[in-house]
Design a protein around this motif. Sequence first.
Motif, PDB file in Angstrom:
ATOM      1  N   GLN A  46       0.811  -1.220   0.000  1.00  0.00           N
ATOM      2  CA  GLN A  46       0.000   0.000   0.000  1.00  0.00           C
ATOM      3  C   GLN A  46       0.845   1.273   0.000  1.00  0.00           C
ATOM      4  O   GLN A  46       0.416   2.300   0.514  1.00  0.00           O
ATOM      5  N   GLY A  47       2.016   1.217  -0.570  1.00  0.00           N
ATOM      6  CA  GLY A  47       2.834   2.412  -0.531  1.00  0.00           C
ATOM      7  C   GLY A  47       3.664   2.641  -1.771  1.00  0.00           C
ATOM      8  O   GLY A  47       4.568   3.460  -1.752  1.00  0.00           O
ATOM      9  N   PHE A  48       3.411   1.906  -2.849  1.00  0.00           N
ATOM     10  CA  PHE A  48       4.246   2.038  -4.041  1.00  0.00           C
ATOM     11  C   PHE A  48       3.913   3.318  -4.812  1.00  0.00           C
ATOM     12  O   PHE A  48       4.786   4.125  -5.098  1.00  0.00           O
ATOM     13  N   TRP A  49       2.637   3.494  -5.151  1.00  0.00           N
ATOM     14  CA  TRP A  49       2.224   4.712  -5.835  1.00  0.00           C
ATOM     15  C   TRP A  49       1.483   5.601  -4.851  1.00  0.00           C
ATOM     16  O   TRP A  49       0.655   5.126  -4.074  1.00  0.00           O
ATOM     17  N   ILE A  50       1.760   6.884  -4.860  1.00  0.00           N
ATOM     18  CA  ILE A  50       0.981   7.821  -4.055  1.00  0.00           C
ATOM     19  C   ILE A  50      -0.050   8.499  -4.962  1.00  0.00           C
ATOM     20  O   ILE A  50       0.290   9.092  -5.974  1.00  0.00           O
ATOM     21  N   THR A  51      -1.299   8.354  -4.617  1.00  0.00           N
ATOM     22  CA  THR A  51      -2.366   8.941  -5.431  1.00  0.00           C
ATOM     23  C   THR A  51      -2.600  10.399  -5.090  1.00  0.00           C
ATOM     24  O   THR A  51      -3.047  11.174  -5.938  1.00  0.00           O
ATOM     25  N   THR A  52      -2.298  10.788  -3.845  1.00  0.00           N
ATOM     26  CA  THR A  52      -2.425  12.186  -3.433  1.00  0.00           C
ATOM     27  C   THR A  52      -1.263  12.559  -2.524  1.00  0.00           C
ATOM     28  O   THR A  52      -0.624  11.690  -1.930  1.00  0.00           O
ATOM     29  N   ASN A  53      -1.001  13.840  -2.444  1.00  0.00           N
ATOM     30  CA  ASN A  53       0.006  14.364  -1.530  1.00  0.00           C
ATOM     31  C   ASN A  53      -0.483  15.708  -1.002  1.00  0.00           C
ATOM     32  O   ASN A  53      -1.486  16.246  -1.487  1.00  0.00           O
ATOM     33  N   THR A  54       0.195  16.258  -0.022  1.00  0.00           N
ATOM     34  CA  THR A  54      -0.252  17.506   0.586  1.00  0.00           C
ATOM     35  C   THR A  54       0.893  18.509   0.686  1.00  0.00           C
ATOM     36  O   THR A  54       2.068  18.137   0.673  1.00  0.00           O
ATOM     37  N   TYR A  55       0.532  19.755   0.777  1.00  0.00           N
ATOM     38  CA  TYR A  55       1.480  20.829   1.047  1.00  0.00           C
ATOM     39  C   TYR A  55       0.726  21.938   1.770  1.00  0.00           C
ATOM     40  O   TYR A  55      -0.512  21.937   1.833  1.00  0.00           O
ATOM     41  N   GLN A  56       1.466  22.877   2.327  1.00  0.00           N
ATOM     42  CA  GLN A  56       0.860  23.985   3.054  1.00  0.00           C
ATOM     43  C   GLN A  56       1.002  25.287   2.272  1.00  0.00           C
ATOM     44  O   GLN A  56       2.048  25.554   1.687  1.00  0.00           O
ATOM     45  N   GLU A  57      -0.055  26.075   2.277  1.00  0.00           N
ATOM     46  CA  GLU A  57      -0.033  27.368   1.603  1.00  0.00           C
ATOM     47  C   GLU A  57      -1.100  28.272   2.210  1.00  0.00           C
ATOM     48  O   GLU A  57      -2.215  27.813   2.502  1.00  0.00           O
ATOM     49  N   GLN A  58      -0.767  29.525   2.409  1.00  0.00           N
ATOM     50  CA  GLN A  58      -1.772  30.488   2.819  1.00  0.00           C
ATOM     51  C   GLN A  58      -2.467  31.010   1.572  1.00  0.00           C
ATOM     52  O   GLN A  58      -1.813  31.523   0.658  1.00  0.00           O
TER      53      GLN A  58
END
Length: 311
Positions: A46-58
Amino acid sequence: MAVFEIYSLPALYRYKSSVWSKASFYVLAVLVLTFIPPLLIAYRSQGFWITTNTYQEQPDVTYKKQLLIVAELANPGEYFAWSTYANFNNLLQGNLRVPQVSSFELDNNRDGLNDQLSLNISVPLTSSEQVVSVHLLVIFDYKLYRMSTFEMESMVYVSQSSALGGAGAKVTGDLGLYQRVPLYHRGTDIRFNTPIIDSTSTFASSYDLFTILKNYSQRNITTRLENSYSVWSPGRLPTEPFVLQLDVFYPTEVITYQPGFWELIKWGWVQYATILLLFLWVFKRINRTVFEGNVFNTVVQQPKVKIIKGL
């Protein structure tokens, strides 16, 4: 004269065999078992492809000077309303009540982005009128730049009520981003940059609060008032207006986005290489044992020994 070892190289033994020999089939099987299982293990973990990711922004938020307010009075069926939309105000007729509105936005840390909206709405009332509930829609322009250039028209909905008539209400909270789908990782995204309220419409149904909220909630990306606190102030004096105060803060958001191709490859390679290194180490030990023990018939080419004179 004492001699010290200053550098070393391993001796290279070459094991040769024909293409259709047992040794060749063994090497082929080892190659398959070395490189394929790590790929399967990484994929199944369950960790080979990442379907989503996150970052921070104002976000870059601007109050569009557009709002709609509806207040219900203590007498059943009586209400007043007002908005910045002329067609809606024309439909109200006797229920139109024009308030005094003041607003300002603050950039507290002077980074070029607004951090807060302060909105004050003062509605004149007669001495006998008592407001028991108030509903407010405030429209914003919402932008993000770090990954894709994202822009949409968004809003917050504020609703306050009490069994007792009030002198006003105070509400504070954060303009929070709600996502059902991730944003793009690049390009321009204006999928949701459409008017929330159709100001060109002359039909009352276009300005119905429930209809507006229902249509807005069906968007995959919206904003709403989060971490909110409110106080209802009872006991209005006969000569005083009803005052609604709203403070909305624009915090830094955690944005979910869909990674691009190279980010997928980079993440997948890290997962694969971590497991592959273990398999390479194990089969290197096995191969050394197999060939040094002469399990298969092979021709061994030994390294040539060079003797350097002069020491």
